[in-house]
Every structure is written in structure tokens, then in C-alpha cells.
Motif scaffolding. Structure first.
Motif, PDB file in Angstrom:
ATOM      1  N   ILE A 194     -18.099  24.353  61.684  1.00  0.00           N
ATOM      2  CA  ILE A 194     -18.478  26.207  61.803  1.00  0.00           C
ATOM      3  C   ILE A 194     -19.820  26.492  61.305  1.00  0.00           C
ATOM      4  CG2 ILE A 194     -18.730  28.748  61.208  1.00  0.00           C
ATOM      5  CD1 ILE A 194     -15.274  27.616  62.080  1.00  0.00           C
ATOM      6  N   ALA A 195     -19.458  25.890  59.884  1.00  0.00           N
ATOM      7  CA  ALA A 195     -20.597  25.641  58.363  1.00  0.00           C
ATOM      8  C   ALA A 195     -21.955  24.819  58.751  1.00  0.00           C
ATOM      9  CB  ALA A 195     -20.429  25.214  57.253  1.00  0.00           C
ATOM     10  N   GLY A 196     -21.855  23.628  59.530  1.00  0.00           N
ATOM     11  CA  GLY A 196     -22.568  23.042  59.894  1.00  0.00           C
ATOM     12  C   GLY A 196     -23.004  24.242  61.012  1.00  0.00           C
ATOM     13  N   MET A 197     -22.775  24.505  61.746  1.00  0.00           N
ATOM     14  CA  MET A 197     -23.680  25.219  62.786  1.00  0.00           C
ATOM     15  C   MET A 197     -24.181  26.491  62.090  1.00  0.00           C
ATOM     16  SD  MET A 197     -20.446  24.911  66.204  1.00  0.00           S
ATOM     17  CE  MET A 197     -21.514  25.247  67.457  1.00  0.00           C
ATOM     18  N   ALA A 198     -23.612  27.035  61.596  1.00  0.00           N
ATOM     19  CA  ALA A 198     -24.627  27.911  60.688  1.00  0.00           C
ATOM     20  C   ALA A 198     -25.764  28.288  59.803  1.00  0.00           C
ATOM     21  CB  ALA A 198     -23.824  28.811  59.502  1.00  0.00           C
ATOM     22  N   HIS A 199     -25.997  26.865  59.984  1.00  0.00           N
ATOM     23  CA  HIS A 199     -27.382  26.293  59.409  1.00  0.00           C
ATOM     24  C   HIS A 199     -28.501  27.213  59.994  1.00  0.00           C
ATOM     25  CE1 HIS A 199     -25.710  24.073  56.088  1.00  0.00           C
ATOM     26  NE2 HIS A 199     -26.627  24.166  55.883  1.00  0.00           N
ATOM     27  N   ALA A 200     -28.381  27.134  61.476  1.00  0.00           N
ATOM     28  CA  ALA A 200     -28.934  27.051  62.778  1.00  0.00           C
ATOM     29  C   ALA A 200     -29.806  28.966  62.430  1.00  0.00           C
ATOM     30  CB  ALA A 200     -28.710  26.981  63.903  1.00  0.00           C
ATOM     31  N   LEU A 201     -28.416  29.439  61.442  1.00  0.00           N
ATOM     32  CA  LEU A 201     -29.185  31.245  61.057  1.00  0.00           C
ATOM     33  C   LEU A 201     -29.373  31.341  60.483  1.00  0.00           C
ATOM     34  CD1 LEU A 201     -25.321  32.434  62.525  1.00  0.00           C
ATOM     35  CD2 LEU A 201     -26.968  32.339  63.759  1.00  0.00           C
ATOM     36  N   ALA A 202     -29.874  30.625  59.118  1.00  0.00           N
ATOM     37  CA  ALA A 202     -30.347  30.673  57.951  1.00  0.00           C
ATOM     38  C   ALA A 202     -31.315  30.915  57.970  1.00  0.00           C
ATOM     39  CB  ALA A 202     -29.962  29.367  57.249  1.00  0.00           C
ATOM     40  N   MET A 203     -32.944  31.555  57.742  1.00  0.00           N
ATOM     41  CA  MET A 203     -33.831  32.385  57.193  1.00  0.00           C
ATOM     42  C   MET A 203     -34.648  31.961  55.710  1.00  0.00           C
ATOM     43  SD  MET A 203     -34.475  32.060  60.526  1.00  0.00           S
ATOM     44  CE  MET A 203     -36.689  32.777  60.299  1.00  0.00           C
ATOM     45  N   THR A 204     -33.413  32.397  55.425  1.00  0.00           N
ATOM     46  CA  THR A 204     -34.018  32.182  53.660  1.00  0.00           C
ATOM     47  C   THR A 204     -33.677  31.315  52.420  1.00  0.00           C
ATOM     48  OG1 THR A 204     -32.155  33.349  52.891  1.00  0.00           O
ATOM     49  CG2 THR A 204     -34.242  34.376  53.428  1.00  0.00           C
ATOM     50  N   VAL A 205     -34.273  30.429  51.105  1.00  0.00           N
ATOM     51  CA  VAL A 205     -33.613  29.700  50.340  1.00  0.00           C
ATOM     52  C   VAL A 205     -31.831  29.794  50.455  1.00  0.00           C
ATOM     53  CG1 VAL A 205     -33.410  28.355  48.668  1.00  0.00           C
ATOM     54  CG2 VAL A 205     -35.380  28.100  49.634  1.00  0.00           C
ATOM     55  N   GLN A 206     -31.886  31.388  50.211  1.00  0.00           N
ATOM     56  CA  GLN A 206     -30.432  31.971  49.707  1.00  0.00           C
ATOM     57  C   GLN A 206     -29.378  31.635  51.385  1.00  0.00           C
ATOM     58  OE1 GLN A 206     -33.385  33.551  49.555  1.00  0.00           O
ATOM     59  NE2 GLN A 206     -33.661  32.861  47.370  1.00  0.00           N
ATOM     60  N   GLN A 207     -29.742  32.396  52.009  1.00  0.00           N
ATOM     61  CA  GLN A 207     -28.391  31.533  53.544  1.00  0.00           C
ATOM     62  C   GLN A 207     -28.651  30.656  53.314  1.00  0.00           C
ATOM     63  OE1 GLN A 207     -31.042  33.660  56.340  1.00  0.00           O
ATOM     64  NE2 GLN A 207     -30.965  35.867  56.070  1.00  0.00           N
ATOM     65  N   PHE A 208     -29.703  29.759  53.627  1.00  0.00           N
ATOM     66  CA  PHE A 208     -29.376  28.109  53.815  1.00  0.00           C
ATOM     67  C   PHE A 208     -28.588  27.611  52.389  1.00  0.00           C
ATOM     68  CE2 PHE A 208     -33.163  27.598  56.043  1.00  0.00           C
ATOM     69  CZ  PHE A 208     -32.521  26.467  56.597  1.00  0.00           C
ATOM     70  N   VAL A 209     -28.537  27.899  51.044  1.00  0.00           N
ATOM     71  CA  VAL A 209     -27.598  28.132  50.089  1.00  0.00           C
ATOM     72  C   VAL A 209     -25.830  28.422  50.401  1.00  0.00           C
ATOM     73  CG1 VAL A 209     -26.556  28.695  47.781  1.00  0.00           C
ATOM     74  CG2 VAL A 209     -29.306  27.602  47.933  1.00  0.00           C
ATOM     75  N   ALA A 210     -25.117  29.630  50.999  1.00  0.00           N
ATOM     76  CA  ALA A 210     -24.304  30.378  51.354  1.00  0.00           C
ATOM     77  C   ALA A 210     -23.637  29.237  52.511  1.00  0.00           C
ATOM     78  CB  ALA A 210     -24.645  31.741  52.195  1.00  0.00           C
ATOM     79  N   ALA A 211     -24.894  28.416  53.438  1.00  0.00           N
ATOM     80  CA  ALA A 211     -24.396  27.797  54.371  1.00  0.00           C
ATOM     81  C   ALA A 211     -23.735  26.523  53.728  1.00  0.00           C
ATOM     82  CB  ALA A 211     -25.522  27.605  55.944  1.00  0.00           C
ATOM     83  N   ARG A 212     -24.813  25.883  52.939  1.00  0.00           N
ATOM     84  CA  ARG A 212     -24.455  24.318  51.786  1.00  0.00           C
ATOM     85  C   ARG A 212     -23.199  24.903  51.324  1.00  0.00           C
ATOM     86  NH1 ARG A 212     -26.033  20.672  55.120  1.00  0.00           N
ATOM     87  NH2 ARG A 212     -26.124  19.709  53.130  1.00  0.00           N
ATOM     88  N   VAL A 213     -23.113  26.481  50.573  1.00  0.00           N
ATOM     89  CA  VAL A 213     -21.874  26.418  49.759  1.00  0.00           C
ATOM     90  C   VAL A 213     -20.583  25.776  50.924  1.00  0.00           C
ATOM     91  CG1 VAL A 213     -20.500  27.669  48.417  1.00  0.00           C
ATOM     92  CG2 VAL A 213     -22.902  27.155  48.522  1.00  0.00           C
ATOM     93  N   VAL A 214     -20.265  26.431  51.760  1.00  0.00           N
ATOM     94  CA  VAL A 214     -19.145  26.874  52.615  1.00  0.00           C
ATOM     95  C   VAL A 214     -19.409  25.075  53.443  1.00  0.00           C
ATOM     96  CG1 VAL A 214     -17.817  27.503  54.862  1.00  0.00           C
ATOM     97  CG2 VAL A 214     -19.174  29.175  53.212  1.00  0.00           C
ATOM     98  N   LEU A 215     -19.895  24.531  53.895  1.00  0.00           N
ATOM     99  CA  LEU A 215     -20.010  23.137  54.463  1.00  0.00           C
ATOM    100  C   LEU A 215     -19.316  22.398  53.106  1.00  0.00           C
ATOM    101  CD1 LEU A 215     -21.480  21.492  56.529  1.00  0.00           C
ATOM    102  CD2 LEU A 215     -22.591  20.564  55.404  1.00  0.00           C
ATOM    103  N   ALA A 216     -20.390  22.245  51.273  1.00  0.00           N
ATOM    104  CA  ALA A 216     -19.641  21.632  51.459  1.00  0.00           C
ATOM    105  C   ALA A 216     -18.235  21.417  50.497  1.00  0.00           C
ATOM    106  CB  ALA A 216     -20.359  21.501  49.541  1.00  0.00           C
ATOM    107  N   ALA A 217     -17.264  22.935  50.233  1.00  0.00           N
ATOM    108  CA  ALA A 217     -16.034  22.582  49.953  1.00  0.00           C
ATOM    109  C   ALA A 217     -15.016  23.079  50.673  1.00  0.00           C
ATOM    110  CB  ALA A 217     -15.947  24.455  49.808  1.00  0.00           C
ATOM    111  N   ALA A 218     -15.342  22.675  52.521  1.00  0.00           N
ATOM    112  CA  ALA A 218     -14.665  22.236  53.984  1.00  0.00           C
ATOM    113  C   ALA A 218     -14.768  21.065  53.557  1.00  0.00           C
ATOM    114  CB  ALA A 218     -15.003  22.659  54.807  1.00  0.00           C
ATOM    115  N   GLU A 219     -16.064  19.994  53.227  1.00  0.00           N
ATOM    116  CA  GLU A 219     -16.030  18.562  53.542  1.00  0.00           C
ATOM    117  C   GLU A 219     -15.244  17.460  52.269  1.00  0.00           C
ATOM    118  OE1 GLU A 219     -19.558  17.857  56.751  1.00  0.00           O
ATOM    119  OE2 GLU A 219     -20.256  18.208  54.576  1.00  0.00           O
ATOM    120  N   SER A 220     -15.734  18.319  51.180  1.00  0.00           N
ATOM    121  CA  SER A 220     -14.481  17.864  50.195  1.00  0.00           C
ATOM    122  C   SER A 220     -12.763  17.439  50.533  1.00  0.00           C
ATOM    123  CB  SER A 220     -14.628  18.863  48.696  1.00  0.00           C
ATOM    124  OG  SER A 220     -13.991  20.333  48.865  1.00  0.00           O
TER     125      SER A 220
END
Length: 412
Positions: A95-121
Motif C-alpha cells: 500500500i505504501a509503495g502505491m501511495a508514492h503515486a499520490l505524492a506531489m511534494t518532498v514531504q509527501q514522498f517522505v511520508a510514503a517512504r517512512v511507511v514503506l521503510a517501517a513495513a519493509e524492515s
């Protein structure tokens, strides 16, 4: 049987092979999702006007989020078991990987990356826990080597497919498609693993004694080795597309080929290293000597990696970097194998998680250091020099902390 040397009925072998196959696929997807951002850097940089330092911050946010999550991941996997923990993690990171497609700012990309990282860990602790609990000792090293090949398969396929796919369908489609692959895996995971049984007498689920964990020298040997070597992997994974774009002028559609060469060699290193240790054991080497000799061979091989800076060809550079990752994967497989051998299976996931925390923190430092070096005109040389000597330093640290490696079942 003692823990770590359990046997299983012959009929269960196919179930164990299926388990390894599914973990392999999930691990490959893990690296597909995390590599997409690096491969799309030229496109995203042009669209959003990111600087090298801002791009480094995106990578750092991933590493730090993973490190923070890993504080609880080992406990989560050890407490609730591989089957539940892994399935939930894959659902969230997809879900977090797909959410990157909705990001339009650095902050939104960071939010998606944080969730992706937490789950992938969750991936590595769960995978190594599965090897310790479900695989007999005689099969474990090959299984770990096979699983450790998966990141490279993901890293080979992704640069070959994602850049041209993004050119044809857009960068948003690239994130959506790669994220959605996780749901295909989930459809197989629960029914396929329901009948897989542990081969050790230790329980699959158990609380973690943190005081015992953190006072154990074995935990710190793993953590120190991961801190010194994982940063090399994260540096290559995050910065190599930019390296070939910046140094050799390769465009978005072409830079995937040298990156694929690098990770093809890394994959060969991962799978071949799983065979080296049991070969040495079969020739009468002790656990201690076989494991450390394997590590030494790979540590020496990494010394070739900085030669990439002296070549004038992207293909020769890819070969030398690939040889460095060949050796990295060999060394990494031996760290994982060492952990499953010398640490009681009941807390393998927690020890692996502590090591991963150390590796993610050092990876953050390396990614930020690369951004600083490039911004200030120092180029890639400082990072490559560090990479060359990191593995001999890691082996020296392991030997200093644990002069003699012994199987965990000797004390359980």
C-alpha cells in the motif's frame, strides 16, 4: 534433537522449499519497491526540482524510519511468528509503495517512504527467523544464500523494466504497478505456509528477554559487522543510477543496464556463498574456521571495488562495482548464517533486527555523506575508498568480539 540441528519428515521438504520460494519472492519485491525512487531520480528531479542533498534526505528518511521500526520488529516477529508478521508487513508495504503515486511534494514522498521503510524492515528478521525455525542445519546455509540472492534479482529486474516503463506510462504508473505485486504474493502466503512446521524444539513464538539480548557479545558482533558493511549496500542501491547518469552521462532509459550488471554479479555472490561454508565444513574445518575463512575470502575481493573510479567505461565500472557487491553478498550471507548458527533460534529475529538497525543507521550516514560529497565537489571517491576496506574491518571486529564461534545448541 537439539535446537538448530532438528530434522523433519521427508514429506515436509517440499513445504520448506515452498516457504523459501515465497520468502525469496517477497524479498525481491521488497527491493523492487525501494529501488524505484532511485531509478526515477532524473525524472523526479526534473519535475520537482530536487537537489542532491534533498534526494539524500529522501534516502535518509527511509533508513532512519527502518532503523526506528526495527526497534520493535524483532520483538514483533519473535512474539507473533513469521507467518502472521510477514503477511501483515507485505500488505502494508505494498500500500505504501502505491501511495508514492499520490505524492506531489518532498514531504509527501517522505511520508510514503517512512511507511514503506517501517513495513519493509520486517523482511530480513522474518526471513532469517524462518530459516532458523523451519530449516534443518544441513539445509539452512543454502536456504539463506538463496533468500539473500532475492534482493539482487529485484535489483536486476527493476532497472531493466522500470525506467522504460516510466517513460512509456509515467512515473506514477511505475509506483502503482510495483506496489500492487505484493497483493499477488499475499494470495499465496497464508494457504501455502499453513502446514509448515518448526524443526527445532524451541517455540516459534516467544517473548524476548532484552537484557539478555543486549548483554550478549554475539548480538554486538552481528551489529558491528552490519554497521560496517550494510552502508556499502545502501550506497550502491541508492546512488548508482545517479553515478552512471552523472559520471558517464547515461540517460533515464539506458542507465538500467550497468545497474543490472552490478546486481547480477551480486546475485551470483549471494547464491555461491551459501555453498562455500558447508563445503569447508565437509572438509573438516571447524565452524569457527569455516565461517571466518569464508568471510576473509569475500573481504579481500571487495578491495577491487574502488578501481571502478579509474575506468573510462560505464561497463568496466559496472563490473568492478559488481565484483564488490558479489563479495558484499558473500560476506552478508555469512553474517546471516553465522547468526542463525550461534544465536538461539528463539531470538534470531531480534538479533538480526539489532544488526539491521545498525546497518540502517550507517546507511543513513553513508547516503548523507554522499550527498554532502557531491554537493561540495568531492565526487564519489570518498565513498568508494570506504567501501574497499569496510569488510576487512568488519571481520576484524567479529574476531575481536568472538574469537571462537560455537553453535548455539551447545548451550541450549
Amino acid at each position: 534433537m537439539t535446537s538448530g540441528q532438528g530434522t523433519a519428515a521427508p514429506g515436509s521438504r517440499n513445504l520448506r522449499l515452498l516457504l523459501v520460494g515465497l520468502i525469496f519472492f517477497a524479498t525481491a519485491l521488497n527491493y523492487v519497491d525501494r529501488q524505484v525512487l532511485a531509478l526515477l531520480k532524473p525524472t523526479l528531479e526534473a519535475e520537482f526540482g530536487w537537489t542532491d542533498q534533498e534526494f539524500a534526505h529522501l534516502g535518509s528518511s527511509f533508513q532512519l524510519a527502518a532503523a526506528a521500526a526495527l526497534l520493535g520488529v524483532g520483538w514483533f516477529v519473535d512474539r507473533f511468528g513469521v507467518k502472521f508478521a510477514y503477511g501483515l508487513a507485505v500488505a502494508i508495504w505494498s500500500i505504501a509503495g502505491m501511495a508514492h503515486a499520490l505524492a506531489m511534494t518532498v514531504q509527501q514522498f517522505v511520508a510514503a517512504r517512512v511507511v514503506l521503510a517501517a513495513a519493509e524492515s520486517v523482511n530480513t528478521p522474518a526471513a532469517m527467523k524462518a530459516a532458523a525455525v523451519y530449516m534443518p542445519l544441513r539445509e539452512r546455509s543454502i536456504a539463506i544464500g538463496t533468500i539473500n540472492t532475492a534482493p539482487n534479482i529485484g535489483a536486476i529486474v527493476t532497472p531493466l523494466l522500470i525506467p522504460p516503463f516510466a517513460v512509456a506510462f509515467g512515473w506514477k504508473a511505475a509506483f502503482i504497478v510495483t506496489g500492487a505485486l505484493g497483493f499477488l504474493w499475499l494470495a499465496l502466503w497464508t494457504p501455502a505456509t499453513r502446514k509448515v512446521q518448526p524443526v527445532t524444539k524451541l517455540p516459534e513464538r516467544a517473548p524476548v528477554a532484552w537484557g539478555e539480548l543486549l548483554s550478549d557479545r554475539r548480538t554486538w558482533a552481528v551489529a558491528g559487522a552490519k554497521a560496517l558493511t550494510d552502508c556499502v549496500w545502501w550506497f550502491v542501491l541508492f546512488w548508482m543510477p545517479d553515478f552512471f547518469n552523472r559520471v558517464f552521462g547515461m540517460g533515464q532509459a539506458d542507465l538500467g543496464w550497468p545497474v543490472a550488471i552490478i546486481f547480477t554479479l551480486a546475485a551470483i555472490g549471494a547464491i555461491s556463498s551459501g555453498a562455500l561454508y558447508p563445503i569447508l565444513l565437509s572438509r573438516g574445518y571447524s565452524v569457527n574456521r569455516a565461517r571466518k575463512l569464508s568471510m576473509f575470502i569475500f573481504a579481500i575481493s571487495v578491495l577491487l571495488m574502488p578501481i571502478a573510479l579509474a575506468t573510462g567505461s560505464p561497463w568496466l565500472a559496472a563490473i568492478f562495482i559488481g565484483l564488490g557487491l558479489f563479495a558484499h553478498q558473500g560476506f552478508s550471507t555469512n553474517i546471516f548464517g553465522m547468526t542463525t548458527d550461534i544465536v538461539p533460534a528463539v531470538r534470531v529475529a531480534s538479533v538480526i533486527a539489532v544488526g539491521a538497525i545498525a546497518g540502517n543507521i550507517s546507511g543513513t550516514a553513508m547516503i548523507e555523506f554522499a550527498g554532502w560529497s557531491l554537493t561540495n565537489g568531492h565526487g564519489y571517491a570518498p565513498m568508494f575508498v570506504f567501501c574497499g576496506g569496510a569488510y576487512l574491518a568488519a571481520l576484524g571486529l567479529i574476531h575481536l568480539i568472538l574469537p571462537k564461534l560455537e553453535l548455539a545448541e551447545q548451550e541450549d
